[in-house]
Design a protein around this motif. Structure first.
Motif, PDB file in Angstrom:
ATOM      1  N   THR A 429      32.597  73.666  91.024  1.00  0.00           N
ATOM      2  CA  THR A 429      33.219  74.945  91.376  1.00  0.00           C
ATOM      3  C   THR A 429      33.691  74.952  92.826  1.00  0.00           C
ATOM      4  N   LYS A 430      33.469  73.833  93.561  1.00  0.00           N
ATOM      5  CA  LYS A 430      33.789  73.790  94.990  1.00  0.00           C
ATOM      6  C   LYS A 430      34.595  72.548  95.331  1.00  0.00           C
ATOM      7  N   LEU A 431      35.506  72.695  96.302  1.00  0.00           N
ATOM      8  CA  LEU A 431      36.282  71.573  96.784  1.00  0.00           C
ATOM      9  C   LEU A 431      35.423  70.659  97.650  1.00  0.00           C
ATOM     10  N   ASP A 432      35.768  69.376  97.627  1.00  0.00           N
ATOM     11  CA  ASP A 432      35.169  68.392  98.518  1.00  0.00           C
ATOM     12  C   ASP A 432      36.268  67.950  99.482  1.00  0.00           C
ATOM     13  N   GLY A 433      36.467  68.736 100.548  1.00  0.00           N
ATOM     14  CA  GLY A 433      37.574  68.491 101.466  1.00  0.00           C
ATOM     15  C   GLY A 433      38.765  69.365 101.145  1.00  0.00           C
ATOM     16  N   ALA A 434      39.846  69.171 101.876  1.00  0.00           N
ATOM     17  CA  ALA A 434      41.033  70.026 101.745  1.00  0.00           C
ATOM     18  C   ALA A 434      41.967  69.526 100.647  1.00  0.00           C
ATOM     19  N   MET A 435      42.717  70.448 100.076  1.00  0.00           N
ATOM     20  CA  MET A 435      43.796  70.103  99.161  1.00  0.00           C
ATOM     21  C   MET A 435      44.950  69.519  99.970  1.00  0.00           C
ATOM     22  N   THR A 436      45.681  68.568  99.384  1.00  0.00           N
ATOM     23  CA  THR A 436      46.831  67.968 100.039  1.00  0.00           C
ATOM     24  C   THR A 436      48.053  68.079  99.146  1.00  0.00           C
ATOM     25  N   ALA A 437      49.236  68.078  99.775  1.00  0.00           N
ATOM     26  CA  ALA A 437      50.489  68.180  99.026  1.00  0.00           C
ATOM     27  C   ALA A 437      50.779  66.867  98.311  1.00  0.00           C
ATOM     28  N   MET A 438      51.150  66.944  97.047  1.00  0.00           N
ATOM     29  CA  MET A 438      51.538  65.771  96.276  1.00  0.00           C
ATOM     30  C   MET A 438      53.015  65.465  96.543  1.00  0.00           C
ATOM     31  N   THR A 439      53.314  64.175  96.674  1.00  0.00           N
ATOM     32  CA  THR A 439      54.682  63.763  96.995  1.00  0.00           C
ATOM     33  C   THR A 439      55.174  62.721  95.996  1.00  0.00           C
ATOM     34  N   GLY A 440      56.501  62.575  95.933  1.00  0.00           N
ATOM     35  CA  GLY A 440      57.125  61.526  95.125  1.00  0.00           C
ATOM     36  C   GLY A 440      57.712  62.001  93.815  1.00  0.00           C
ATOM     37  N   MET A 441      57.380  63.232  93.389  1.00  0.00           N
ATOM     38  CA  MET A 441      57.940  63.723  92.132  1.00  0.00           C
ATOM     39  C   MET A 441      59.411  64.104  92.333  1.00  0.00           C
ATOM     40  N   VAL A 442      60.166  64.070  91.267  1.00  0.00           N
ATOM     41  CA  VAL A 442      61.555  64.511  91.282  1.00  0.00           C
ATOM     42  C   VAL A 442      61.655  65.832  90.536  1.00  0.00           C
ATOM     43  N   ASP A 443      62.153  66.856  91.204  1.00  0.00           N
ATOM     44  CA  ASP A 443      62.424  68.163  90.588  1.00  0.00           C
ATOM     45  C   ASP A 443      61.170  68.785  89.985  1.00  0.00           C
ATOM     46  N   PHE A 444      60.059  68.707  90.703  1.00  0.00           N
ATOM     47  CA  PHE A 444      58.826  69.337  90.215  1.00  0.00           C
ATOM     48  C   PHE A 444      58.980  70.847  90.188  1.00  0.00           C
ATOM     49  N   HIS A 445      58.514  71.463  89.082  1.00  0.00           N
ATOM     50  CA  HIS A 445      58.513  72.927  88.974  1.00  0.00           C
ATOM     51  C   HIS A 445      57.088  73.455  88.828  1.00  0.00           C
ATOM     52  N   GLU A 446      56.389  73.038  87.739  1.00  0.00           N
ATOM     53  CA  GLU A 446      55.045  73.555  87.473  1.00  0.00           C
ATOM     54  C   GLU A 446      54.408  72.709  86.377  1.00  0.00           C
ATOM     55  N   GLY A 447      53.189  73.117  85.954  1.00  0.00           N
ATOM     56  CA  GLY A 447      52.559  72.516  84.781  1.00  0.00           C
ATOM     57  C   GLY A 447      52.085  71.091  84.972  1.00  0.00           C
ATOM     58  N   ALA A 448      51.430  70.796  86.085  1.00  0.00           N
ATOM     59  CA  ALA A 448      50.953  69.427  86.332  1.00  0.00           C
ATOM     60  C   ALA A 448      49.847  69.040  85.353  1.00  0.00           C
ATOM     61  N   TRP A 449      49.871  67.790  84.937  1.00  0.00           N
ATOM     62  CA  TRP A 449      48.831  67.225  84.071  1.00  0.00           C
ATOM     63  C   TRP A 449      48.629  65.768  84.470  1.00  0.00           C
ATOM     64  N   VAL A 450      47.380  65.350  84.678  1.00  0.00           N
ATOM     65  CA  VAL A 450      47.080  63.992  85.109  1.00  0.00           C
ATOM     66  C   VAL A 450      46.220  63.302  84.059  1.00  0.00           C
ATOM     67  N   HIS A 451      46.623  62.092  83.661  1.00  0.00           N
ATOM     68  CA  HIS A 451      45.801  61.269  82.784  1.00  0.00           C
ATOM     69  C   HIS A 451      45.887  59.820  83.265  1.00  0.00           C
ATOM     70  N   LYS A 452      45.032  58.962  82.732  1.00  0.00           N
ATOM     71  CA  LYS A 452      44.943  57.572  83.167  1.00  0.00           C
ATOM     72  C   LYS A 452      44.997  56.656  81.954  1.00  0.00           C
ATOM     73  N   ARG A 453      45.738  55.551  82.105  1.00  0.00           N
ATOM     74  CA  ARG A 453      45.845  54.568  81.029  1.00  0.00           C
ATOM     75  C   ARG A 453      45.996  53.184  81.657  1.00  0.00           C
ATOM     76  N   ASN A 454      45.150  52.249  81.249  1.00  0.00           N
ATOM     77  CA  ASN A 454      45.208  50.870  81.731  1.00  0.00           C
ATOM     78  C   ASN A 454      45.247  50.797  83.260  1.00  0.00           C
ATOM     79  N   GLY A 455      44.452  51.638  83.916  1.00  0.00           N
ATOM     80  CA  GLY A 455      44.353  51.611  85.365  1.00  0.00           C
ATOM     81  C   GLY A 455      45.467  52.324  86.099  1.00  0.00           C
ATOM     82  N   VAL A 456      46.418  52.890  85.372  1.00  0.00           N
ATOM     83  CA  VAL A 456      47.546  53.595  85.989  1.00  0.00           C
ATOM     84  C   VAL A 456      47.342  55.101  85.825  1.00  0.00           C
ATOM     85  N   TYR A 457      47.589  55.844  86.913  1.00  0.00           N
ATOM     86  CA  TYR A 457      47.500  57.303  86.877  1.00  0.00           C
ATOM     87  C   TYR A 457      48.883  57.871  86.570  1.00  0.00           C
TER      88      TYR A 457
END
Length: 550
Positions: A429-457
């Protein structure tokens, strides 16, 4: 009175209906510091202690309390029912009491001084009508019903620009009809009418509200008794299991917003998770709930949980949380605005963590978002609100990713901005450190989802494609980026928005998303699912949508 004890009632609430403007930037600057929610100046109550769990399904709506609190007064009334009520004879009272008008222009002539747009025309009954009722505008009418019964309301109205339009009715502060289409014609062609059926009215005083969902002109309302008063109930029995194909879940029943009425269950923003339940792999979907009649996306409420063991038979486990729950258990929040959620499981303490975006203020919702947290020992019931994640930006769409080493990461974002950070391993329920801005996406709007496959995020998200959002994705060798943009994996559906999740279940990857195939309205959506495949180099193949196919 028999009716008020069966129907919901709350004070009238008018809010902004438009989403925040999307950012035109393709990337968020790396040096940006995410804004955070300012803690309230007054202490919040502690979450209610663990004990016997009681979920408030009916939200304690009280029509009699609404009538006692209503400050409007009848104009040329109260209007007798059965009978005719002229639209221009709305109740006397202040803005946000007897009516809501989106501009400050006052009417000339009949009832001058009012902001409601009263127009004169010989084609209108009594020589006057209400013109240009804009989305979110409404008028109240005090009526006196002569006899218990079911009634029809013939609304003589018209829309002259060729576009579709609708309205609906409330009685004593709760929904009394579903959305009703406005007939097409000339702007003063009041020979046309739209009929609301099965309006349940007990004998005595009531307050009728006409609520405009789209522009239209209104002349009069004609009430006709058509049958006996029904014994009304908004009760539901869960769990319910049914076989279904895309779109999912619409064959289950749903309550109308603030109403005893029932209709299709509209869902969106699916967060798909797989849990081991008693030795079986079970796929769960945590979805937002679009409630009819919709007003923008402000009336999303009452989260449901669904599960399947074969991707054919789905179980609706019922509601696990609503806006009233948050207010009752945590002391903050407002009506509606229960947007895209997520849920994860912590094996260390055998607890499910449900994350949801919810603002503290309906009138200032776009800048007061918090990411709430509720916990349970079960994946589908008894979630208790524990508070919210302090230090997160005032954005929407939380997603939590658990890495192979058990470290939880949390993300949120909207309007072109996205942030990520760690949660404490010993307190999700608590952060471990500060949130940081994510970079590198093209035309990001909303609805982020993160999953992992074969060592790739993989970071998937909705873009800003006007009126037809697509789902894109980027990859990284770290759960917090920087991200490398890859491609579009889901083309537009029939809905202007898009929001998805990607999950592996029994060796097959699936993409969840939503459409407006069933309702035809972008704010009454339905979750869908299709198989997802990867190329040999790890890139994602474009998903083939099978909506409406067996």
């Amino acid at each position: 009175m028999r009716l008020p004890i069966n129907m919901f009632g709350t004070g009238i609430l008018i809010i902004a209906l438009l989403f925040a403007s999307c950012s035109d930037n393709n990337e968020t600057p790396p040096e940006e510091t995410p804004p955070v929610v300012t803690p309230p100046t007054t202490p919040e109550p502690e979450p209610e202690p663990d004990g016997p769990y009681v979920y408030d399904h009916d939200l304690d709506y009280d029509a009699e309390a609404f009538l006692n609190a209503y400050k409007g007064t009848a104009y040329k009334g109260p209007h007798r029912v059965p009978g005719t009520v002229e639209a221009e004879d709305f109740d006397e009272g202040a803005q946000d009491v007897a009516y809501f008008e989106s501009d400050n222009k006052t009417a000339d002539g009949y009832r001058n001084g009012h902001a409601v747009d009263i127009r004169g025309d010989g084609s209108a009954s009594g020589g006057y009508y209400i013109g240009e009722v804009q989305p979110g505008e409404w008028m109240c009418y005090t009526i006196e019903v002569d006899e218990d019964g079911a009634y029809t309301i013939d609304t003589y109205c018209t829309k002259g620009d060729g576009s579709e339009g609708s309205f609906y009715f409330e009685v004593d502060g709760r929904g009394a009809s579903r959305s009703i289409a406005i007939p097409q014609g000339g702007w003063t062609d009041f020979t046309k009418k739209a009929t609301a059926t099965d309006i349940q009215l007990s004998k005595g005083k009531h307050v009728l509200k006409y609520y405009g969902s789209t522009p239209g002109n209104v002349d009069k309302f004609v009430f006709t008794r058509t049958g006996d008063l029904k014994e009304l109930s908004n009760s539901f029995t869960y769990p319910v299991t049914k076989a279904m194909t895309n779109p999912l879940f619409v064959e289950f029943e749903s309550p109308m917003y603030n109403s005893w009425m029932k209709g299709p269950l509209y869902t969106a923003d699916a967060s798909a998770r797989v849990w081991n339940i008693d030795g079986k792999e079970v796929l769960y979907v945590y979805a937002s709930h679009d409630m009819e009649p919709a007003q923008g996306c402000d009336r999303m409420d009452r989260y449901h949980v669904f599960s399947t063991e074969d991707m054919v038979n789905w179980t609706d486990h019922g509601e696990i949380m609503n806006a009233a729950t948050v207010k009752k258990q945590a002391g903050w929040g407002c009506e509606g605005f229960m947007w895209a959620p997520d849920c994860v499981y912590n094996p260390a303490n055998e607890t499910y963590y449900f994350y949801f975006p919810h603002p503290t203020s309906a009138s200032n919702w776009n800048s007061t978002w918090r990411i709430g947290v509720a916990t349970s020992k079960y994946p589908n019931k008894e979630f208790r609100v524990r508070g919210y994640v302090e230090g997160m930006s005032a954005e929407i769409d939380p997603c939590v990713f658990i890495d192979d080493d058990g470290q939880p990461y949390i993300y949120n974002g909207g309007g072109g901005k996205m942030y990520g950070g760690k949660l404490k391993k010993d307190d999700w329920t608590k952060l471990d450190g500060a949130m940081t801005a994510m970079t590198g996406m093209v035309d990001f709007h909303e609805g982020a989802w993160v999953h992992k496959r074969n060592g790739v995020y993989y970071l998937s998200y909705a873009d800003n494609n006007p009126g037809a959002n697509r789902l894109r994705y980027a990859t990284s060798n770290s759960p917090l980026g920087p991200w490398i943009y890859q491609d579009i994996y889901l083309q537009p559906t029939t809905c202007d928005t898009s929001h998805g999740s990607i999950v592996e279940y029994k060796g097959q990857w699936y993409a969840f998303y939503h459409t407006s195939d069933v309702s035809g309205q972008g704010n009454l959506r339905s979750v869908c699912v299709d198989k997802l495949y990867y190329n040999s180099d790890g890139t994602i193949k474009e998903v083939k949508q099978t909506r409406g196919q067996k």
